[in-house]
Each structure stands twice: as C-alpha cells, then as structure tokens.
Design a protein around this motif. Sequence first.
Motif, PDB file in Angstrom:
ATOM      1  N   ARG A   1       0.842  -1.194   0.000  1.00  0.00           N
ATOM      2  CA  ARG A   1       0.000   0.000   0.000  1.00  0.00           C
ATOM      3  C   ARG A   1       0.885   1.255   0.000  1.00  0.00           C
ATOM      4  O   ARG A   1       1.848   1.365   0.766  1.00  0.00           O
ATOM      5  N   ASN A   2       0.525   2.200  -0.875  1.00  0.00           N
ATOM      6  CA  ASN A   2       1.219   3.496  -0.968  1.00  0.00           C
ATOM      7  C   ASN A   2       2.732   3.338  -1.140  1.00  0.00           C
ATOM      8  O   ASN A   2       3.514   4.169  -0.654  1.00  0.00           O
ATOM      9  N   ASP A   3       3.139   2.301  -1.835  1.00  0.00           N
ATOM     10  CA  ASP A   3       4.571   2.053  -2.011  1.00  0.00           C
ATOM     11  C   ASP A   3       5.181   3.131  -2.910  1.00  0.00           C
ATOM     12  O   ASP A   3       4.754   3.332  -4.047  1.00  0.00           O
ATOM     13  N   ARG A   4       6.192   3.819  -2.394  1.00  0.00           N
ATOM     14  CA  ARG A   4       6.780   4.930  -3.135  1.00  0.00           C
ATOM     15  C   ARG A   4       7.541   4.463  -4.368  1.00  0.00           C
ATOM     16  O   ARG A   4       7.555   5.152  -5.393  1.00  0.00           O
ATOM     17  N   LEU A   5       8.169   3.282  -4.269  1.00  0.00           N
ATOM     18  CA  LEU A   5       8.903   2.766  -5.416  1.00  0.00           C
ATOM     19  C   LEU A   5       7.974   2.548  -6.602  1.00  0.00           C
ATOM     20  O   LEU A   5       8.232   3.024  -7.716  1.00  0.00           O
ATOM     21  N   LEU A   6       6.862   1.857  -6.362  1.00  0.00           N
ATOM     22  CA  LEU A   6       5.909   1.600  -7.446  1.00  0.00           C
ATOM     23  C   LEU A   6       5.257   2.887  -7.928  1.00  0.00           C
ATOM     24  O   LEU A   6       5.065   3.086  -9.135  1.00  0.00           O
ATOM     25  N   SER A   7       4.890   3.759  -7.022  1.00  0.00           N
ATOM     26  CA  SER A   7       4.259   5.028  -7.407  1.00  0.00           C
ATOM     27  C   SER A   7       5.184   5.824  -8.319  1.00  0.00           C
ATOM     28  O   SER A   7       4.744   6.430  -9.302  1.00  0.00           O
ATOM     29  N   GLY A   8       6.486   5.800  -8.005  1.00  0.00           N
ATOM     30  CA  GLY A   8       7.451   6.508  -8.845  1.00  0.00           C
ATOM     31  C   GLY A   8       7.517   5.938 -10.247  1.00  0.00           C
ATOM     32  O   GLY A   8       7.569   6.684 -11.235  1.00  0.00           O
ATOM     33  N   PHE A   9       7.495   4.624 -10.349  1.00  0.00           N
ATOM     34  CA  PHE A   9       7.538   4.006 -11.676  1.00  0.00           C
ATOM     35  C   PHE A   9       6.279   4.337 -12.476  1.00  0.00           C
ATOM     36  O   PHE A   9       6.362   4.611 -13.682  1.00  0.00           O
ATOM     37  N   MET A  10       5.126   4.319 -11.839  1.00  0.00           N
ATOM     38  CA  MET A  10       3.888   4.618 -12.554  1.00  0.00           C
ATOM     39  C   MET A  10       3.876   6.063 -13.048  1.00  0.00           C
ATOM     40  O   MET A  10       3.381   6.353 -14.142  1.00  0.00           O
ATOM     41  N   ASN A  11       4.429   6.983 -12.266  1.00  0.00           N
ATOM     42  CA  ASN A  11       4.547   8.374 -12.719  1.00  0.00           C
ATOM     43  C   ASN A  11       5.456   8.468 -13.942  1.00  0.00           C
ATOM     44  O   ASN A  11       5.190   9.236 -14.873  1.00  0.00           O
ATOM     45  N   THR A  12       6.536   7.678 -13.937  1.00  0.00           N
ATOM     46  CA  THR A  12       7.449   7.667 -15.091  1.00  0.00           C
ATOM     47  C   THR A  12       6.741   7.156 -16.330  1.00  0.00           C
ATOM     48  O   THR A  12       6.900   7.711 -17.432  1.00  0.00           O
ATOM     49  N   PHE A  13       5.932   6.115 -16.186  1.00  0.00           N
ATOM     50  CA  PHE A  13       5.183   5.584 -17.329  1.00  0.00           C
ATOM     51  C   PHE A  13       4.256   6.640 -17.915  1.00  0.00           C
ATOM     52  O   PHE A  13       4.133   6.769 -19.139  1.00  0.00           O
ATOM     53  N   ARG A  14       3.602   7.381 -17.048  1.00  0.00           N
ATOM     54  CA  ARG A  14       2.681   8.416 -17.541  1.00  0.00           C
ATOM     55  C   ARG A  14       3.440   9.491 -18.317  1.00  0.00           C
ATOM     56  O   ARG A  14       2.968   9.962 -19.358  1.00  0.00           O
ATOM     57  N   LEU A  15       4.607   9.876 -17.833  1.00  0.00           N
ATOM     58  CA  LEU A  15       5.409  10.863 -18.556  1.00  0.00           C
ATOM     59  C   LEU A  15       5.857  10.315 -19.907  1.00  0.00           C
ATOM     60  O   LEU A  15       5.899  11.049 -20.905  1.00  0.00           O
ATOM     61  N   ASP A  16       6.214   9.039 -19.954  1.00  0.00           N
ATOM     62  CA  ASP A  16       6.601   8.418 -21.227  1.00  0.00           C
ATOM     63  C   ASP A  16       5.466   8.495 -22.241  1.00  0.00           C
ATOM     64  O   ASP A  16       5.694   8.748 -23.434  1.00  0.00           O
TER      65      ASP A  16
END
Length: 604
Positions: free
Chosen positions: A432-447
């Motif tokens: 829950r609320n894992d920062r590592l995964l949240s960071g990767f998902m933000n990167t995907f959106r920017l891509d």
Amino acid sequence: MRLSGFASGMDIDQIVGDLMRAERVPMDKMVQKRQTLEWQMEEYRSINRLFDEFRNNIFDTVMRKSKMGSRTASSSDENRITATASSAAGSATYQISNVTQLATAASQTSIKPNENDPKIDPTKSLKSQFQSLDWKTGGVHRENLKGNDSKELTIKNEGLTIKNDTDNMVVKVNGKLYKMVDSEPAVNTNEVKAVFSGSEMTLTFADAIGTKDDISVQYFTDGDGEYMSGNITTYNENGEPVKDKFIVESSQTLNQVLETINRSSVGVSAFYDDHTGQVAFTRSETGEFNKDGQEIEFGGKFFGKDEQDAPVGIINMSQANEQGGQNAKFTINGLATERHSNTFTINGMTISLKDTFDSGTVTIGSSVDTDAVFDTIKGFVEEYNEMLDTINEKLDEKRYRDYQPLTDEQKKDLSDREIELWEEKSKSGMIRNDRLLSGFMNTFRLDLYGSVDSNLDSEYKQLTTIGVTTTKNYMDRGKLKIDENKLRKAIEDDPDGVYQLFAADGPTKEQQGIARRMRQSLDQAIEGIAERAGGAKGKIQNHQFTLGRNLNNLEDQISNFERRLSDIENRYWRQFTAMEKAMARANEQASFLQQQMFGGGGGY
C-alpha cells in the motif's frame, strides 16, 4: 531426567507449557514478521511479472513494423491471380497479363513392365524378386564420424578386408556428396581420394575437415551381403547440380529404398504404383532449373543403367518419360518475365498465379490494413489500462494491521475457511502506498504523454494527436481512452508516422517513440523491484536483494531465539525436577517419622 508431578501431584507438563507459551510470544512475532516479508516479496514479484509481460508484448506489437505496418492486398480477378501484402509492400500497383504457362514440377516414371513380367512386391526383399541381376558381393558398412582438422581420415574394420569399390562408395560431408577418386589426388573441395590396405581405408580430402564437420561413409568389405547402387541428380535455383548416391542392399524392400530417396537432399518424392508396376518420381519444387537437359537424372544399376545404357536394373528409368519442369511465364507492368514458382514475391507483395490467360489484365494493389493496425494500438491501450488498474488497486489496498499472520498454534483452533478469510485480510495492503511503485507509474505516464521529436515530417508527435487521451475521471489515475474515428483517420493518412510515434529510435528520450521509452522504463522498474524483492535480473539468492537480506537476518534471530527457548525450557524442567525430588525426600522423611511415632507404640 524429567520428573512430572509424581510427588507434588502437579501437572508439570501443563505448567511448563503455559510458561513457555508466554516465553514464545516474541518468537511468534518474529515468525509473523517473516511471513509478512514473504508475502511482500511475492507481491513485488507478481508486479514484476506483470511488468515483464507488458514489456514483451510492447516489443511484439506496437514496436513491430509487421504489426503496425500491416497491409492488405487486392486483386481485380481472384480467379486468375491472388495476392497478399507484407508491411514492406508499400502502395505499389502491378498490372499482370499474358500468363502463358504456369510453373509445374518435373516428374519421371519408370518403364512400364510387359504384361507377362511379374510386378514388384514393395514389401518383400529385392533379392527374392531379382535373383538374376548382377548383385555385387560384400558386406555394407556405414559409419558416422567427425573431422579432425586435417585432410586425412583413416577407417579400420578389424578382421575384414575393405573392398576397393569406389564406384559404389558414398562419402558425404555435412550431407553433401563427395566425388570419389582413386587414381589421382583430390584437388577440388568436393573430391576425396580413397586408398585401401587390408582392413584399413584412408580418405584424403582436398581441404582439411574440421572437428565440427559430420562425415558419413558407406563402404564395402569381404563380409556377407549383396548390394548395388544408384544415383540421382537434380538442379538448384542457380542451375548447379545437386547429387546423391544410394546403396541398395539385397535384403531391403522397395519401400525402404524409396523412403531413403524421399529423405534425400536431391528434393524428389517417389512412390510405387502397384496397378501399373511403375515408380514415379516428382521434384518437390516447381520450375525449370536445368535449361540444357533433364530436371531429374538417374544413374547406376539400381535405376536400370549399364555401360551401354540398357535397362538392367530394378527400377528401369527412362529420360524420355520426363514431363513438366517448366517456369511460370507472364507479363508484369509491361515486362515479360518468368518464375520457378506460381507464387512469388515482388517488393513485399506475394502474388499467386491461379490460371493462364492471354486476354485482359489483372490489377494487383495494396493498402494499409487499418483494422489490423487499429487493433494493435487498441490492444496496447487495453493492456496498459489493465496493468494500471492492477497496480493502483495494490497501492490503494487497505492494510488490516489487527490481522497478523496466524501461527501454527492459532491455526489449530480454526477451520480451513476461517484461516482463508483471516489470511485474506492479513495479506491485504502489503505494498500500500509504495513509493517505489508510485514513482515508476509516474514515469510511465510521462513516457506516454511526452511528445516524440522524430525526424519524420509527421503531424503525429503525441498520443493525443492520434486520438488516444486520458479519461476525465481523475480517479482513473491516467487511464487511456481511444477516439476510434480519429485513430483510424491517422492510420489511413500517415501509417508510418503513427508507427514512428510508438517505435522511433534516437539518442535522446525525446527522440524515442513512446513504446520504446516505456520498454526502457519497464527495464528500470523490473531492475528496481528485483533489487528489493529478487526473482528477476539474476537475483534469486536472498543475499542479493533487500527483503531477502532482511529474511536472512530474521532467520538468524529466530534460530538464536529457538536455542534460548530450549535453554529456558530445560531450566524450568530442572527446577521442577529438583522440586519434585525435594518433595519426594520430604515425603519419605515424613513417612518415616510417622512410622516411628505411631508404628512402634503397640508394646505399651
């Protein structure tokens, strides 16, 4: 030695068990923590498997030109000509006329036996049916060998004399037949000289044969057996001869020999027709390959040739019986030409001639397969949305901290269904609320949302320009939706521009297509998760990733605590045993005193 309440009357087992239950509380917490770490590790690894599958599918779909450049072909008369188009076909149009002949495969049949001649039984030995033929006497031997990085190779057959019969010998290197010479040195790469000396035979090649080369040799000795040989020659697309030689033993059946021929490199198929008593040979490829003679050439006694070219063999072939072996002839865009096959490819367009005609013209063309490209992009969007839903669900999953993993003792008091429901809540919210995964998902959106600065002169630089946008519901966290009409129009107007939007390559991220960017980001995500939870990128040992090292440390603590618990339990038992012994001695003394005080007064 443990004494269990025989003197005190106390249930020492129960007492020690209750005491140890209290002592085990820290141990239970460590075991629960270990289970929690294992569940977290599995959650991370499941996400990594999801990332890996999406990454592979990106490469197999929107990054493949064959998928994103799919084209369809059309023919103005499919009864005469059909066509299919690859992604390399472009938008060319072809006019085909004057199909004067179709390509056919060459075929030959053996000479039909006379009415009074007995027919061959293909299931019986050849010797039993052709006893009068001039069979050669000798044992047939076959050996498969490896080269030795030299020109010479010696074969021994102890106890037998190897016969000097190079006319019938067969030597192949990597499946290619070599020409036998015995009176002069081998000078060409496909020649081999044989020298015989009793039970030995030395083969000398023009060039050294490497240790990885496969050599097969069929030769003869003075042992028991009978044989003859035959050979077949066909021609490849360059007009070069392709030869093979067959050793036929008298004990073989016709079916066995034909099966060997069908597996040969000469590319013919043969069968025996019991109605006519003839054998038919057909080339596996259509077309004319030998402009100066026959397409299938036979030699050797087995195929009915002697020095006077008279039929003396088992299968008496006649070159006059050859039919077919012609190219397809037609005119394309005003150019008269030929092909070996009725199906051929020109600039990515595969064309199949179905019939001859000398009047009219058939028009062949290709266009973008809008539906196929649309479905490829739609599949990419749907898979991304599914991945997004799965990960967002994990990031939002509620953590029930009151539902710690069950210990073995606790499970004993619950039913299977109760255990299942409990663990369902215990496993909830592991990341829950894992920062590592949240960071990767933000990167995907920017891509996805960033523009693509490719060198193509195309107006399609962002997903939005082809009709792929994010939904208006902020709770969807960046899910994509498709404007189908806009996407179809983009595919039809500029298919290569749409492809480059996804697959363009370049030295900087801005010049790379969105699919290529995402693959790189997915690589980094898989690496990052593997650093934490292992299971990928070669990280399979606990000491190679963070959670694994935490597990190892916890296992050490558990082992140390188990030894401490064992010491504590032993101490309790020593104390209770000492108490029991002391009480036993006290009881003995009390009994003795009672006996002295009351047991000896009967004389007064």
